[in-house]
Design an enzyme around this catalytic site. Structure first.
Site, short mmCIF file in Angstrom:
data_model
loop_
_atom_site.label_atom_id
_atom_site.label_comp_id
_atom_site.label_asym_id
_atom_site.label_seq_id
_atom_site.Cartn_x
_atom_site.Cartn_y
_atom_site.Cartn_z
N SER A 75 28.74 -10.66 -1.92
CA SER A 75 28.66 -11.99 -1.35
C SER A 75 30.07 -12.51 -1.01
O SER A 75 30.32 -12.98 0.10
CB SER A 75 27.99 -12.88 -2.38
OG SER A 75 27.46 -14.00 -1.80
N HIS A 110 29.96 -19.98 -0.82
CA HIS A 110 28.98 -19.22 -1.58
C HIS A 110 27.82 -20.11 -2.03
O HIS A 110 26.66 -19.68 -2.09
CB HIS A 110 29.71 -18.62 -2.80
CG HIS A 110 28.90 -17.71 -3.64
ND1 HIS A 110 28.58 -18.00 -4.95
CD2 HIS A 110 28.37 -16.50 -3.39
CE1 HIS A 110 27.88 -17.01 -5.46
NE2 HIS A 110 27.72 -16.08 -4.54
#
Ligand SMILES: C/C1=C2N=C(/C=C3N=C(/C(C)=C4\N[C@@](C)([C@@H]5N=C1[C@](C)(CCC(=O)O)[C@H]5CC(=O)O)[C@@](C)(CC(=O)O)[C@@H]4CCC(=O)O)[C@@](C)(CC(=O)O)[C@@H]\3CCC(=O)O)C(C)(C)[C@@H]/2CCC(=O)O
Length: 207
Positions: free
Chosen positions: A16, A42
């Site tokens: 990620s 995020h």
């Protein structure tokens, strides 16, 4: 039936963060602000958040130094406070939200304002050198600026990322125009999750 998907939490985070670093235009930011911004992106999944991030010079270092000294994290909403990962905090820092204090509704009525704004009156001396995290309520951010202008103790840094349509843009612009150290996301975007993620990134550089 089973699906093909990543089960390893650490690997999910690694992929990620690598995706964010590949896709977001982080190069306009100082390295320490970029590290905090990665975690904010995020939390919301929007790599163009980077375009709206604004900060005062040295704010990341000042917030980190305050946390290392043991400064409390003062939050406008329980959702922000709940999102702060306690084990990332460097000095067992207190995380405070006075929104649900029994005195807050009466204070709000007396002051003629929202509960989130009135709750700040209960921070008292904890405000001195604190890291403030406003992730929900524009009225709380406006009220913080009013309190400091009226002589309340000054926080070390303000993470001011309220979300919404009424007052969010204006309150963040007012913070950025003030003489406080700040980190904001300009515009309507913001929210408790992004704000808690910013505090978590300030608390520790670990991904
Ligand atoms: C006008 C308010 C806004 N709230 C927004 C978005 C969300 N709020 C949620 C929740 C659960 C809460 N919001 C309160 C803070 C509540 N929200 C307000 C107020 C009416 C005024 C704040 C302001 O304008 O500055 C505020 C109540 C108050 O008197 O201060 C909350 C305390 C209400 C309550 O449940 O009692 C509560 C916070 C609980 C907590 O965490 O401690 C949402 C989850 C939506 C929902 O109601 O279900 C959502 C969360 C967003 C986030 O990421 O934090 C806005 C959009 C920010 C809006 C202010 C701006 C606008 O354009 O309207």
């Amino acid at each position: 039936m089973s699906y093909e998907y990543e089960h390893d939490g650490a690997e999910i985070y690694r992929q990620s963060f690598a995706t964010i670093r590949r896709e977001a235009a982080l190069d306009r930011l100082p390295a320490d602000v970029a590290q905090v911004t990665v975690r904010m992106i995020h939390a919301c999944g929007q790599v163009d958040l980077v375009d709206d991030v604004a900060w005062s010079e040295g704010v990341v270092g000042k917030a980190r130094a305050a946390l290392e000294r043991g400064a409390p994290v003062l939050c406008d909403a329980q959702m922000v406070a709940a999102g702060v990962t306690r084990k990332r905090l460097p000095a067992y820092n207190e995380v405070v939200c006075t929104l649900n204090d029994p005195r807050t509704p009466d204070l709000a009525a007396a002051l003629g304002t929202t509960r989130t704004a009135a709750a700040l009156q209960l921070w008292g001396d904890k405000l001195d050198g604190a890291v403030v995290a406003i992730g929900n309520a524009p009225t709380a951010l406006f009220h913080l600026l009013e309190m400091v202008a009226a002589g309340a103790p000054r926080p070390a840094a303000v993470v001011g990322i309220p979300v919404g349509f009424i007052g969010a843009v204006e309150s963040k612009d007012a913070l950025a125009a003030s003489d406080l150290d700040f980190l904001v996301v300009r515009g309507r975007r913001g929210g408790s999750a992004i704000t808690a993620a910013a505090v978590n990134a300030l608390a520790s550089t670990a991904e």
